[in-house]
Design a protein around this motif. Structure first.
Motif, PDB file in Angstrom:
ATOM      1  N   VAL A 178       0.851  -1.196   0.000  1.00 19.77           N
ATOM      2  CA  VAL A 178       0.000   0.000   0.000  1.00 19.77           C
ATOM      3  C   VAL A 178       0.886   1.247   0.000  1.00 19.77           C
ATOM      4  CG1 VAL A 178      -1.804   1.266   1.223  1.00 19.77           C
ATOM      5  CG2 VAL A 178      -1.744  -1.237   1.331  1.00 19.77           C
ATOM      6  N   ASN A 179       0.550   2.189  -0.879  1.00 15.09           N
ATOM      7  CA  ASN A 179       1.207   3.489  -0.884  1.00 15.09           C
ATOM      8  C   ASN A 179       0.216   4.556  -0.454  1.00 15.09           C
ATOM      9  OD1 ASN A 179       3.642   2.482  -1.727  1.00 15.09           O
ATOM     10  ND2 ASN A 179       3.576   3.374  -3.768  1.00 15.09           N
ATOM     11  N   HIS A 180       0.643   5.409   0.451  1.00 15.11           N
ATOM     12  CA  HIS A 180      -0.223   6.486   0.926  1.00 15.11           C
ATOM     13  C   HIS A 180      -0.725   7.357  -0.224  1.00 15.11           C
ATOM     14  CE1 HIS A 180      -0.396  10.663   2.999  1.00 15.11           C
ATOM     15  NE2 HIS A 180      -1.545  10.078   3.134  1.00 15.11           N
ATOM     16  N   GLY A 181       0.123   7.571  -1.225  1.00 10.87           N
ATOM     17  CA  GLY A 181      -0.240   8.461  -2.324  1.00 10.87           C
ATOM     18  C   GLY A 181      -1.107   7.836  -3.390  1.00 10.87           C
ATOM     19  N   SER A 182      -1.415   6.546  -3.273  1.00 13.80           N
ATOM     20  CA  SER A 182      -2.219   5.912  -4.328  1.00 13.80           C
ATOM     21  C   SER A 182      -3.387   5.123  -3.769  1.00 13.80           C
ATOM     22  CB  SER A 182      -1.331   5.003  -5.197  1.00 13.80           C
ATOM     23  OG  SER A 182      -0.736   3.983  -4.419  1.00 13.80           O
ATOM     24  N   LEU A 183      -3.978   5.617  -2.698  1.00  8.18           N
ATOM     25  CA  LEU A 183      -5.211   5.003  -2.216  1.00  8.18           C
ATOM     26  C   LEU A 183      -6.297   5.195  -3.256  1.00  8.18           C
ATOM     27  CD1 LEU A 183      -5.286   6.220   1.511  1.00  8.18           C
ATOM     28  CD2 LEU A 183      -4.528   4.008   0.633  1.00  8.18           C
ATOM     29  N   SER A 184      -7.160   4.202  -3.401  1.00  4.08           N
ATOM     30  CA  SER A 184      -8.218   4.295  -4.408  1.00  4.08           C
ATOM     31  C   SER A 184      -9.268   5.325  -3.998  1.00  4.08           C
ATOM     32  CB  SER A 184      -8.887   2.938  -4.603  1.00  4.08           C
ATOM     33  OG  SER A 184      -9.615   2.584  -3.442  1.00  4.08           O
ATOM     34  N   ASP A 185      -9.978   5.874  -5.001  1.00  5.19           N
ATOM     35  CA  ASP A 185     -11.080   6.794  -4.707  1.00  5.19           C
ATOM     36  C   ASP A 185     -12.144   6.096  -3.860  1.00  5.19           C
ATOM     37  OD1 ASP A 185      -9.969   8.962  -6.056  1.00  5.19           O
ATOM     38  OD2 ASP A 185     -10.820   8.361  -7.978  1.00  5.19           O
ATOM     39  N   ARG A 186     -12.290   4.776  -4.042  1.00  2.52           N
ATOM     40  CA  ARG A 186     -13.273   4.028  -3.254  1.00  2.52           C
ATOM     41  C   ARG A 186     -12.913   4.067  -1.767  1.00  2.52           C
ATOM     42  NH1 ARG A 186     -13.123  -0.887  -1.202  1.00  2.52           N
ATOM     43  NH2 ARG A 186     -11.314  -1.526  -2.421  1.00  2.52           N
ATOM     44  N   TYR A 194     -13.078   6.295   3.982  1.00  4.19           N
ATOM     45  CA  TYR A 194     -12.176   6.490   5.120  1.00  4.19           C
ATOM     46  C   TYR A 194     -11.395   7.801   5.068  1.00  4.19           C
ATOM     47  CZ  TYR A 194     -13.030   1.553   5.972  1.00  4.19           C
ATOM     48  OH  TYR A 194     -13.623   0.340   6.221  1.00  4.19           O
ATOM     49  N   GLY A 195     -11.372   8.428   3.900  1.00  4.09           N
ATOM     50  CA  GLY A 195     -10.570   9.632   3.762  1.00  4.09           C
ATOM     51  C   GLY A 195      -9.083   9.309   3.693  1.00  4.09           C
TER      52      GLY A 195
END
Length: 401
Positions: free
Chosen positions: A165-173, A178-179
């Motif tokens: 997981v990368n902080h900068g590439s969380l999905s829009d979903r 969760y924000g």
């Protein structure tokens, strides 16, 4: 050189993951890895970079794998490394946006990294989307179905995975529910881990990375708590992503990775520098040593000097280092030592209590030598003291003259 494990007493318990001949987690020492920077279609360039990483001490090499052509060319890179005698070092394909590429790579290399933020979710558009509970459930079902197909391929070929997981590439979903929070970062990972648990697929390493060291450390600690709540013990890959270069990149990496290692968290690390990839390996080893996880080189515990210092501190440190490095060429045990170099009795022996041997100013032009906290020779003339220190260490180690 194989790192000497200093202490694993407080290390977070994890299960062992098989990545080719490499084992990560469990009671294994923390593994060090890096990533090539040239195009994965450049077979010769990737092989050359991989060899430099390995010869610097890297135990796993990751390669970006944008499309099917790059995935297929991993076969040629792997064959080239085997031909040159580096076949024992596992390769990891780094896949984003295209699960089909991950499927292909899993049939060729020992490990595949996928990013939960873009594995099946569309590329992030930084839009505030709204999902009903039913729509959200349907998206999770789609993720589940596609990820299970990938796990089946990995199981068939004995391929490990990293859920990265990368902080900068969380999905829009995820962002919609969760924000941009550590809770969202952790849930992005947990969605995939719950599927791995249900499917009893255990060869999984997990990472949460951010360029912000505070977010990275907070999120990894939260992930550990959430995994523990759900009975999971997956090993962790640590790193500060996009750390930069030079001193800045090294300091950020040391702060983020080091804080977690001291917590007992971490089973493999990668230092991400904007430099040649082999430059990352010695930094990683130094972080492991500073966190008292593994010894990779002689450690010098020296005071900063002050008005009480009884000799030329900086010149003495240089002379002791030169003498020790010369001995280490023929006796690897010298690389496991901690040597204290203190300007006066105020700082030694108490401040160097962690040292194996000590060099302490006793009076102007005089030096005392120590083993641990015990003084072994007093008031040696300064011009003889470095040689006498090495002679004592040799005798103590049983080195024949």
């Amino acid at each position: 050189m194989e790192g000497v494990v200093i202490s694993t007493n407080m290390r977070r318990k994890t299960h062992e993951v098989r990545i080719g001949k490499l084992r990560i987690g469990g009671e294994n020492r923390v593994a060090v890895q890096s990533m090539t920077t040239c195009s994965t279609l450049d077979t010769k360039g990737c092989i050359a970079q991989a060899i430099r990483i390995i010869e610097a001490g890297g135990q796993l090499v990751r390669l970006t794998t944008q499309g099917t052509r790059e995935a297929e060319n991993l076969r040629n890179i792997k064959a080239g490394l085997i031909e040159r005698g580096y076949g024992d070092i596992p390769l990891c394909a780094d896949v984003h946006f295209n699960p089909n590429v991950a499927d292909v790579a899993a049939t060729i290399v020992e490990k595949v990294r996928i990013n939960p933020g873009n594995y099946v979710d569309p590329a992030r558009q930084f839009k505030a989307l709204e999902y009903t509970d039913e729509e959200y459930r349907q998206e999770l079902e789609r993720l589940d179905e596609r990820f299970c197909r990938f796990l089946s391929i990995c199981r068939e070929h004995g391929t490990a995975i990293r859920i990265g997981v990368n902080h900068g590439s969380l999905s829009d979903r995820i962002m919609s529910r969760y924000g941009d929070t550590p809770a969202g970062i952790v849930e992005s990972c947990m969605e995939f881990l719950r599927i791995c648990e249900r499917e009893k697929f255990r060869d999984v390493v997990v990472s949460i990375k951010a360029s912000n060291t505070v977010i990275m450390v907070e999120s990894v600690r939260l992930l550990c708590k959430e995994m523990e709540k759900e009975g999971m013990d997956y090993p962790l890959h640590l790193g500060v992503t996009e750390a930069g270069e030079g001193e800045d990149g090294r300091l950020k990496s040391a702060v983020g990775i080091g804080a977690l290692l001291i917590d007992g968290i971490g089973d493999t690390i990668r230092v991400s520098l904007s430099e040649e990839p082999e430059c990352e390996i010695p930094v990683a080893q130094s972080i492991l040593q500073a966190a008292r996880v593994q010894m990779h080189k002689t450690e010098y515990i020296s005071c900063p000097g002050c008005g009480r210092t009884l000799y030329d501190l900086q010149d003495t440190i240089r002379r002791i280092k030169a003498a020790v490095e010369e001995k280490a060429k023929t006796d690897q045990r010298y690389k496991t030592l901690k040597i204290g170099i203190m300007g006066c009795i105020v700082n030694g022996p108490g401040e160097m209590a962690d040292a194996d041997y000590g060099y302490v100013g006793a009076a102007r032009g005089k030096v005392s030598l120590y083993k641990n906290k015990e003084c072994i020779e007093k008031n040696i003339p300064e011009e003889e003291a470095v040689e006498r220190l090495i002679q004592f260490i040799d005798k103590d180690l049983g080195v024949s003259s």
